[in-house]
Design an enzyme around this catalytic site. Structure first.
Site, mmCIF file in Angstrom:
data_model
loop_
_atom_site.group_PDB
_atom_site.id
_atom_site.type_symbol
_atom_site.label_atom_id
_atom_site.label_comp_id
_atom_site.label_asym_id
_atom_site.label_seq_id
_atom_site.Cartn_x
_atom_site.Cartn_y
_atom_site.Cartn_z
ATOM 1 N N TYR A 53 0.828 -1.208 0.000
ATOM 2 C CA TYR A 53 0.000 0.000 0.000
ATOM 3 C C TYR A 53 0.861 1.256 0.000
ATOM 4 C CZ TYR A 53 -4.127 -2.813 1.277
ATOM 5 O OH TYR A 53 -5.159 -3.716 1.307
ATOM 6 N N SER A 240 -13.829 -3.810 -0.079
ATOM 7 C CA SER A 240 -14.494 -3.117 -1.191
ATOM 8 C C SER A 240 -16.015 -3.145 -1.093
ATOM 9 C CB SER A 240 -14.050 -3.714 -2.538
ATOM 10 O OG SER A 240 -14.299 -2.831 -3.605
ATOM 11 N N LEU A 242 -18.046 -0.794 -0.983
ATOM 12 C CA LEU A 242 -18.653 0.260 -1.804
ATOM 13 C C LEU A 242 -18.217 0.176 -3.269
ATOM 14 C CD1 LEU A 242 -18.457 3.304 0.656
ATOM 15 C CD2 LEU A 242 -20.492 1.997 -0.023
ATOM 16 N N PHE A 244 -15.381 0.480 -4.917
ATOM 17 C CA PHE A 244 -14.572 1.620 -5.381
ATOM 18 C C PHE A 244 -15.415 2.861 -5.641
ATOM 19 C CE2 PHE A 244 -11.011 -0.880 -5.200
ATOM 20 C CZ PHE A 244 -9.889 -0.314 -5.771
ATOM 21 N N GLY A 245 -16.433 3.050 -4.818
ATOM 22 C CA GLY A 245 -17.272 4.237 -4.924
ATOM 23 C C GLY A 245 -18.450 4.086 -5.862
ATOM 24 N N LEU A 247 -20.916 2.180 -5.634
ATOM 25 C CA LEU A 247 -22.166 1.971 -4.903
ATOM 26 C C LEU A 247 -22.546 3.158 -4.018
ATOM 27 C CD1 LEU A 247 -21.733 -1.812 -4.052
ATOM 28 C CD2 LEU A 247 -23.505 -0.796 -5.509
ATOM 29 N N THR A 248 -21.789 4.245 -4.092
ATOM 30 C CA THR A 248 -22.192 5.467 -3.387
ATOM 31 C C THR A 248 -23.158 6.306 -4.207
ATOM 32 O OG1 THR A 248 -20.409 6.847 -4.299
ATOM 33 C CG2 THR A 248 -19.914 5.572 -2.285
ATOM 34 N N GLY A 249 -23.281 5.992 -5.484
ATOM 35 C CA GLY A 249 -24.139 6.757 -6.380
ATOM 36 C C GLY A 249 -23.466 7.962 -6.991
ATOM 37 N N LYS A 250 -22.229 8.264 -6.571
ATOM 38 C CA LYS A 250 -21.621 9.517 -7.055
ATOM 39 C C LYS A 250 -21.303 9.479 -8.539
ATOM 40 C CE LYS A 250 -16.883 8.416 -5.487
ATOM 41 N NZ LYS A 250 -15.803 8.852 -4.573
#
Length: 352
Positions: A53, A240, A242, A244-245, A247-250
């Site tokens: 990382y 994971s 979300l 990688f985002g 599933l946030t809707g953004k």
């Protein structure tokens, strides 16, 4: 915050784990300190990192996350938290990690642990994961097993470090007090069962935890692996949640919005598949129709699955972290869960 045990290890961890893969790239030392302090204040006691990382992995940033985390650890009482790191294996083209690890052999595993402990400024890891299998398996967005990958450039069977050898060095490290428990990551059912068989027959350490991807768009864990977890008493650390985002809707609201998907083009091939945009939109609409945010829907679903031991969350801001932790208190109704299942059956696993 609720707590659980990692398999039969006796290690008590929070149901939410703080992931750190943004530290050293998207997050500074100051950001990291704030996130770590806040997470502990909220009852989170499990911190997850890895030698490779931050992510995406690059030669110029590799190991920064552990170094940043180590600066924070140096100021803390070590018994306040549970710490996990991971050993990177071969076949991923990362020549900048220990010269390009040739295998999960004794020298590579021991060197990786020594270096991680030095960077983390601690004497031991509570959990050590093998970050991915050394042998030929589909992973990180691949989803089909390829027998031809068993062969080298000359058409000869490739030699993999035996699982028994891997377990023997992990056993050494446990006996030396450098690690307390072991886990696998990005593993397949055959691998989990083989690690368990060899451990049982040879009197070697038993896996306590499996860290695999699991979210509304990637429910492959439910095809065979959940029975393994249940019958063998292994905890799942889901990563994971979300997607990688997605599933946030953004990205539904603004496909160009800043985030990992738009900042790191070409990364995370798992979420480049054709069904992902449609599934993202459908789950966002489902959430909003029930008075939830897409983030609440996605996280609560994973947080409260019966086979999930702990869920690894990450954030690039305190505001995101607050929202993600708060979502643990959200419980999805039977109507919402039924609607999720209908969506799943219509658009099954678009991001395997």
């Amino acid at each position: 915050m609720d707590f659980t045990y990692l398999g039969d290890s006796g290690i008590h961890v929070s149901k939410v784990t703080l992931g750190t893969m943004t530290f050293g790239d998207q997050n500074t030392q100051q950001d990291a300190n704030s996130q770590l302090d806040f997470a502990l204040e909220q009852g989170i006691n499990f911190i997850d990192t890895a030698e490779m990382y931050p992510v995406p992995p690059r030669a110029e940033t590799v190991t920064r996350t552990e170094t940043i985390l180590g600066h924070w650890i140096k100021t803390q009482r070590r018994d306040r938290f549970v710490l996990a790191s991971k050993v990177a294996g071969p076949r991923r083209g990362m020549h900048w990690i220990r010269g390009g690890p040739t295998g999960m052999d004794r020298a590579n595993i021991r060197q990786a642990v020594h270096d991680s402990l030095t960077r983390l400024q601690t004497d031991y890891l509570d959990v050590l994961y093998l970050h991915w299998p050394e042998r030929n398996v589909p992973m990180f967005g691949q989803y089909q097993f390829d027998p031809s990958a068993e062969l080298d450039a000359n058409g000869q069977q490739q030699a993999w470090v035996p699982i028994q050898t891997q377990l023997e060095v992990l056993d050494e490290l446990i006996r030396e007090g450098k690690i307390r428990a072991i886990g696998l990551s990005n593993e397949q059912p055959w691998g989990v069962m083989e690690f368990l068989r060899v451990a049982r027959e040879q009197g070697l350490p038993r896996i306590a935890v499996l860290q695999n991807c699991y979210n509304l768009m990637n429910r492959g864990m439910e095809f065979g692996m959940t029975e393994v977890l249940y019958r063998e008493r292994i905890s799942l650390a889901a990563y994971s949640p979300l997607a990688f985002g997605h599933l946030t809707g953004k990205y539904v609201d603004d496909p160009a919005t800043p985030g990992r998907v738009t900042l790191f083009l070409g990364y995370a091939q798992r979420y480049k598949k054709p069904g992902v945009p449609g599934a993202s939109k459908a789950y966002a609409e489902l959430a909003r129709a029930h008075g939830l945010t897409p983030t609440q829907l996605a996280l609560s679903f994973v947080y409260h699955r019966w086979f999930v031991g702990t869920t690894i969350i990450g954030a690039t801001s305190i505001q995101q972290l607050q929202e993600n932790i708060a979502a643990y208190q959200v419980r999805l109704s039977d109507d919402v869960l039924n609607a999720i299942e209908q969506q799943h059956l219509t658009m099954m696993n678009p991001a395997p």
